[in-house]
Design a protein around this motif. Structure first.
Motif, PDB file in Angstrom:
ATOM      1  N   SER A 191      17.784  15.574 -10.783  1.00  0.00           N
ATOM      2  CA  SER A 191      16.417  16.091 -10.780  1.00  0.00           C
ATOM      3  C   SER A 191      15.481  14.899 -10.719  1.00  0.00           C
ATOM      4  O   SER A 191      15.491  14.034 -11.602  1.00  0.00           O
ATOM      5  N   VAL A 192      14.692  14.818  -9.649  1.00  0.00           N
ATOM      6  CA  VAL A 192      13.776  13.702  -9.467  1.00  0.00           C
ATOM      7  C   VAL A 192      12.377  14.244  -9.200  1.00  0.00           C
ATOM      8  O   VAL A 192      12.211  15.372  -8.721  1.00  0.00           O
ATOM      9  N   THR A 193      11.378  13.446  -9.529  1.00  0.00           N
ATOM     10  CA  THR A 193      10.002  13.755  -9.159  1.00  0.00           C
ATOM     11  C   THR A 193       9.414  12.545  -8.466  1.00  0.00           C
ATOM     12  O   THR A 193       9.734  11.406  -8.791  1.00  0.00           O
ATOM     13  N   VAL A 194       8.579  12.800  -7.468  1.00  0.00           N
ATOM     14  CA  VAL A 194       7.957  11.723  -6.706  1.00  0.00           C
ATOM     15  C   VAL A 194       6.447  11.896  -6.754  1.00  0.00           C
ATOM     16  O   VAL A 194       5.930  13.018  -6.867  1.00  0.00           O
ATOM     17  N   CYS A 195       5.748  10.784  -6.692  1.00  0.00           N
ATOM     18  CA  CYS A 195       4.295  10.799  -6.791  1.00  0.00           C
ATOM     19  C   CYS A 195       3.727   9.690  -5.919  1.00  0.00           C
ATOM     20  O   CYS A 195       4.360   8.647  -5.734  1.00  0.00           O
ATOM     21  N   ARG A 196       2.544   9.904  -5.405  1.00  0.00           N
ATOM     22  CA  ARG A 196       1.827   8.902  -4.606  1.00  0.00           C
ATOM     23  C   ARG A 196       0.615   8.434  -5.397  1.00  0.00           C
ATOM     24  O   ARG A 196      -0.318   9.191  -5.632  1.00  0.00           O
ATOM     25  N   SER A 197       0.660   7.189  -5.825  1.00  0.00           N
ATOM     26  CA  SER A 197      -0.442   6.619  -6.599  1.00  0.00           C
ATOM     27  C   SER A 197      -1.572   6.185  -5.668  1.00  0.00           C
ATOM     28  O   SER A 197      -1.326   5.718  -4.553  1.00  0.00           O
ATOM     29  N   GLU A 198      -2.824   6.332  -6.146  1.00  0.00           N
ATOM     30  CA  GLU A 198      -3.952   5.873  -5.330  1.00  0.00           C
ATOM     31  C   GLU A 198      -4.732   4.747  -5.980  1.00  0.00           C
ATOM     32  O   GLU A 198      -5.696   4.244  -5.392  1.00  0.00           O
ATOM     33  N   GLN A 199      -4.368   4.339  -7.213  1.00  0.00           N
ATOM     34  CA  GLN A 199      -5.041   3.208  -7.839  1.00  0.00           C
ATOM     35  C   GLN A 199      -4.166   2.675  -8.956  1.00  0.00           C
ATOM     36  O   GLN A 199      -3.246   3.330  -9.420  1.00  0.00           O
ATOM     37  N   GLU A 200      -4.500   1.440  -9.404  1.00  0.00           N
ATOM     38  CA  GLU A 200      -3.693   0.774 -10.416  1.00  0.00           C
ATOM     39  C   GLU A 200      -3.780   1.470 -11.767  1.00  0.00           C
ATOM     40  O   GLU A 200      -2.797   1.538 -12.501  1.00  0.00           O
ATOM     41  N   ALA A 201      -4.967   1.966 -12.106  1.00  0.00           N
ATOM     42  CA  ALA A 201      -5.162   2.614 -13.398  1.00  0.00           C
ATOM     43  C   ALA A 201      -6.335   3.575 -13.290  1.00  0.00           C
ATOM     44  O   ALA A 201      -7.273   3.354 -12.512  1.00  0.00           O
ATOM     45  N   GLU A 202      -6.286   4.655 -14.067  1.00  0.00           N
ATOM     46  CA  GLU A 202      -7.421   5.565 -14.108  1.00  0.00           C
ATOM     47  C   GLU A 202      -8.573   4.906 -14.867  1.00  0.00           C
ATOM     48  O   GLU A 202      -8.374   4.067 -15.746  1.00  0.00           O
ATOM     49  N   SER A 203      -9.795   5.293 -14.515  1.00  0.00           N
ATOM     50  CA  SER A 203     -10.966   4.635 -15.099  1.00  0.00           C
ATOM     51  C   SER A 203     -12.095   5.635 -15.302  1.00  0.00           C
ATOM     52  O   SER A 203     -12.331   6.509 -14.453  1.00  0.00           O
ATOM     53  N   ARG A 204     -12.797   5.493 -16.403  1.00  0.00           N
ATOM     54  CA  ARG A 204     -13.969   6.337 -16.651  1.00  0.00           C
ATOM     55  C   ARG A 204     -15.125   5.951 -15.740  1.00  0.00           C
ATOM     56  O   ARG A 204     -16.096   6.691 -15.595  1.00  0.00           O
ATOM     57  N   ASN A 205     -15.027   4.788 -15.129  1.00  0.00           N
ATOM     58  CA  ASN A 205     -16.117   4.322 -14.268  1.00  0.00           C
ATOM     59  C   ASN A 205     -16.154   5.027 -12.920  1.00  0.00           C
ATOM     60  O   ASN A 205     -17.220   5.137 -12.304  1.00  0.00           O
ATOM     61  N   ASP A 206     -14.994   5.459 -12.432  1.00  0.00           N
ATOM     62  CA  ASP A 206     -14.951   5.989 -11.062  1.00  0.00           C
ATOM     63  C   ASP A 206     -14.675   7.485 -11.008  1.00  0.00           C
ATOM     64  O   ASP A 206     -14.468   8.044  -9.932  1.00  0.00           O
ATOM     65  N   PRO A 240       0.800  -1.219   0.000  1.00  0.00           N
ATOM     66  CA  PRO A 240       0.000   0.000   0.000  1.00  0.00           C
ATOM     67  C   PRO A 240       0.840   1.279   0.000  1.00  0.00           C
ATOM     68  O   PRO A 240       0.319   2.355   0.210  1.00  0.00           O
ATOM     69  N   TYR A 241       2.149   1.158  -0.254  1.00  0.00           N
ATOM     70  CA  TYR A 241       3.023   2.334  -0.207  1.00  0.00           C
ATOM     71  C   TYR A 241       2.830   3.191  -1.450  1.00  0.00           C
ATOM     72  O   TYR A 241       2.720   4.408  -1.359  1.00  0.00           O
ATOM     73  N   ASP A 242       2.838   2.568  -2.635  1.00  0.00           N
ATOM     74  CA  ASP A 242       2.425   3.219  -3.881  1.00  0.00           C
ATOM     75  C   ASP A 242       3.190   4.505  -4.166  1.00  0.00           C
ATOM     76  O   ASP A 242       2.633   5.462  -4.710  1.00  0.00           O
ATOM     77  N   ILE A 243       4.459   4.522  -3.814  1.00  0.00           N
ATOM     78  CA  ILE A 243       5.310   5.674  -4.078  1.00  0.00           C
ATOM     79  C   ILE A 243       6.055   5.445  -5.390  1.00  0.00           C
ATOM     80  O   ILE A 243       6.602   4.361  -5.623  1.00  0.00           O
ATOM     81  N   VAL A 244       6.065   6.451  -6.250  1.00  0.00           N
ATOM     82  CA  VAL A 244       6.776   6.372  -7.517  1.00  0.00           C
ATOM     83  C   VAL A 244       7.892   7.418  -7.502  1.00  0.00           C
ATOM     84  O   VAL A 244       7.663   8.587  -7.172  1.00  0.00           O
ATOM     85  N   VAL A 245       9.087   6.979  -7.851  1.00  0.00           N
ATOM     86  CA  VAL A 245      10.251   7.863  -7.928  1.00  0.00           C
ATOM     87  C   VAL A 245      10.760   7.833  -9.365  1.00  0.00           C
ATOM     88  O   VAL A 245      11.094   6.762  -9.882  1.00  0.00           O
ATOM     89  N   ARG A 246      10.845   8.972  -9.980  1.00  0.00           N
ATOM     90  CA  ARG A 246      11.302   9.065 -11.376  1.00  0.00           C
ATOM     91  C   ARG A 246      12.539   9.953 -11.439  1.00  0.00           C
ATOM     92  O   ARG A 246      12.556  11.059 -10.888  1.00  0.00           O
ATOM     93  N   VAL A 247      13.579   9.464 -12.112  1.00  0.00           N
ATOM     94  CA  VAL A 247      14.808  10.238 -12.291  1.00  0.00           C
ATOM     95  C   VAL A 247      14.712  10.962 -13.632  1.00  0.00           C
ATOM     96  O   VAL A 247      14.772  10.331 -14.692  1.00  0.00           O
ATOM     97  N   ASP A 248      14.550  12.266 -13.595  1.00  0.00           N
ATOM     98  CA  ASP A 248      14.416  13.038 -14.821  1.00  0.00           C
ATOM     99  C   ASP A 248      15.766  13.396 -15.427  1.00  0.00           C
ATOM    100  O   ASP A 248      15.910  13.444 -16.649  1.00  0.00           O
ATOM    101  N   ARG A 249      16.759  13.624 -14.568  1.00  0.00           N
ATOM    102  CA  ARG A 249      18.063  14.048 -15.082  1.00  0.00           C
ATOM    103  C   ARG A 249      19.129  13.795 -14.036  1.00  0.00           C
ATOM    104  O   ARG A 249      18.894  13.944 -12.840  1.00  0.00           O
ATOM    105  N   LEU A 250      20.310  13.414 -14.509  1.00  0.00           N
ATOM    106  CA  LEU A 250      21.480  13.283 -13.651  1.00  0.00           C
ATOM    107  C   LEU A 250      22.566  14.209 -14.163  1.00  0.00           C
ATOM    108  O   LEU A 250      22.912  14.177 -15.354  1.00  0.00           O
ATOM    109  N   ASP A 251      23.090  15.040 -13.294  1.00  0.00           N
ATOM    110  CA  ASP A 251      24.176  15.942 -13.650  1.00  0.00           C
ATOM    111  C   ASP A 251      25.468  15.394 -13.066  1.00  0.00           C
ATOM    112  O   ASP A 251      25.510  14.988 -11.896  1.00  0.00           O
ATOM    113  N   GLY A 252      26.513  15.380 -13.864  1.00  0.00           N
ATOM    114  CA  GLY A 252      27.764  14.785 -13.419  1.00  0.00           C
ATOM    115  C   GLY A 252      28.468  15.550 -12.332  1.00  0.00           C
ATOM    116  O   GLY A 252      29.394  15.034 -11.714  1.00  0.00           O
ATOM    117  N   ALA A 253      28.040  16.782 -12.064  1.00  0.00           N
ATOM    118  CA  ALA A 253      28.749  17.600 -11.085  1.00  0.00           C
ATOM    119  C   ALA A 253      27.924  17.953  -9.865  1.00  0.00           C
ATOM    120  O   ALA A 253      28.471  18.122  -8.770  1.00  0.00           O
TER     121      ALA A 253
END
Length: 508
Positions: free
Chosen positions: A431-446, A414-427
């Motif tokens: 640059s990272v972005t983090v997100c907290r997911s609340e479901q497996e997939a978006e749906s038109r039903n809900d 149930p942690y559902d944390i996403v960590v994305r590495v957008d850029r790495l600088d050698g010096a």
């Protein structure tokens, strides 16, 4: 340089690695017994000591303060109330060092050579290889080791006899009885010959002769915790290796081994000195010690990390800044207990960036480090730990992922944390972005296709997401069961999994 191997599990990108050949048989230490023994010369060993009663009292305050959000602020409040500094690291590292000779065996290193290795002089540069510099570099001055806080003695002790642990013989054994006898004889010698009372010094460091080292069968050994006395033993071949000293001293300060997601070894984390790295601590252990702090505004929990919102951070390389990581405490995870003896009810996630910074980040035992990534640029690491900033309990940290640019890590429910590495600088850092997911997939039903947020943290919002494209309505995603343990493949002996919760989490 061994290539990094990648494996994709669903949407989760996992970076896997091959361990250095030299370690595959050498780093399989096991913390399940008190003083673990091994014939492997590089084995790093630990023993559990009784907790300081005052630390247990402080732990109760910390548990009450961290129950709500697990934030560093809450832990710091408890530490302030108990009169303790932030983190468990001693501000001034006070140790007694014994350089042993016995049975006619010469000492591994003499006092002059040891002092040159241990202390700075007026001519020492910041990156010279000394323990004083090593502590300064890794702690950013939070802890200090100086000539005024260390006592160093050359001691010759009896070869055999009867000591606190019974009969001992240093020519044939290197067990508890021998080590207790060596310690007692060394202290009595210092008291008798120099009239120095060593009682105020808790930490004892012993360096053993070559012939005894061959009997011992380990490279370093350290007791975990330091209630009244704690011991570090270093054998002959590693008497000039600061990595071994700092690893074992870390045990004395309450740190367990650092594990990793793709290794069965208790020391599988190749980014941390409590694992197999010739480096500083990982961010999780650094935070426990007070040697590494979250970036301003980056100590997150359920209140500050709403679902479906990407939060960007620039994470400087850990060796360049005291405040250098993102810490996420998943307070949204249901728990059935808030009293773990000072440990947090759920694991906190630490996102840090590391790069080679010689000689203390990847410099001495660099096969541990260079086997896995080129430097520069560095890498982004995700670690988890249920440690608080109190002395007890002693819990292992765990490496969840090691990421290059354009890769991401997705924690399981149930942690559902996403960590994305957008850029790495050698010096400078990552640059990272983090997100907290609340479901497996978006749906038109809900309605999640029309709420303006990225509910599944796949980088696409509402109609941008293929899940929300026109067509037949999709069934809602299946309910997700509450896992029975924090997000690691196996817990090992350092820290057993928490008990299962009484009911599954509420679906959002």
């Amino acid at each position: 340089m061994a290539a990094l191997l990648e494996a994709s599990v669903g949407r989760r990108v996992v970076v896997r690695y091959r361990k250095p050949q030299s370690l595959r048989a050498a780093d399989s230490s096991d913390d399940s017994s008190a003083w673990s023994q091994s014939s492997r010369p590089l084995e790093l060993l630990a023993v559990e000591l009784a907790a300081d009663p005052s630390a247990v009292k402080n732990t109760a305050a910390a548990a009450a303060a961290t129950a709500a959000d697990g934030s560093a602020r809450a832990v710091t409040r408890a530490a302030a109330d108990s009169g303790s500094p932030e983190g468990v690291a001693p501000p001034d590292i006070a140790s007694v060092v014994f350089l042993y000779s016995m049975c006619g065996y010469r000492r591994a290193i003499d006092e002059a050579a040891f002092r040159a290795l241990w202390f700075n002089t007026g001519r020492t540069r910041p990156n010279d290889y000394t323990m004083q510099n090593y502590i300064q570099k890794c702690s950013f001055g939070r802890s200090k080791l100086t000539n005024s806080t260390q006592l160093v003695f050359e001691v010759d002790v009896p070869c055999r006899g009867t000591g606190p642990g019974g009969r001992y013989n240093s020519k044939v054994a290197c067990g508890d009885a021998e080590q207790a006898a060596w310690s007692q004889a060394a202290e009595e010698l210092v008291q008798r010959q120099w009239d120095i009372d060593l009682t105020p010094y808790k930490q004892r460091i012993g360096v053993l002769p070559n012939e005894v080292s061959k009997i011992c069968g380990f490279g370093g050994r350290g007791s975990v915790g330091c209630a009244e006395r704690c011991y570090t033993w270093i054998t002959h071949d590693y008497a000039s290796n600061l990595v071994y000293f700092l690893h074992e001293m870390g045990h004395n300060w309450g740190l367990r081994h650092a594990t990793a997601y793709d290794s069965a070894s208790a020391t599988g984390d190749w980014s941390c000195i409590m694992g197999t790295a010739g480096a500083c601590l990982n961010a999780a252990n650094g935070w426990k010690m007070g040697w590494a702090l979250p970036l301003p505004g980056a100590d997150l929990n359920g209140s500050t990390m709403p679902p479906g919102t990407w939060l960007p951070y620039f994470v400087p390389y850990q060796s360049t800044a005291h405040a250098s990581h993102v810490r996420i405490y998943p307070s949204w995870v249901p728990t059935n207990s808030t009293d773990l003896g000072g440990g947090l009810p759920a694991p906190a996630f630490f996102i840090s960036a590391r790069i080679e910074d010689l000689p203390f980040e990847g410099g001495v035992l660099d096969d541990y480090w260079d086997e896995h990534f080129d430097s520069p640029p560095g890498m982004v690491f995700v670690h988890t730990s249920q440690n608080s900033q109190e002395p007890v309990p002693y819990l292992a940290s765990h490496m969840e992922a090691a990421l290059n640019a354009s890769q991401q890590y997705r924690a399981p429910p149930p942690y559902d944390i996403v960590v994305r590495v957008d850029r790495l600088d050698g010096a400078t850092g990552a640059s990272v972005t983090v997100c907290r997911s609340e479901q497996e997939a978006e749906s038109r039903n809900d309605g999640s296709c029309y709420d303006g947020i990225d509910n599944d943290c796949d980088g696409l919002t509402d109609q941008q997401d293929q899940d929300c494209q026109t067509g037949a309505l999709k069934p809602p995603p299946p309910a997700r069961a509450q896992p029975q343990r924090p997000p690691r493949s196996e817990w090992g002996s350092d820290s057993p999994p928490p008990p299962p919760p009484p009911s599954p989490p509420r679906l959002l």
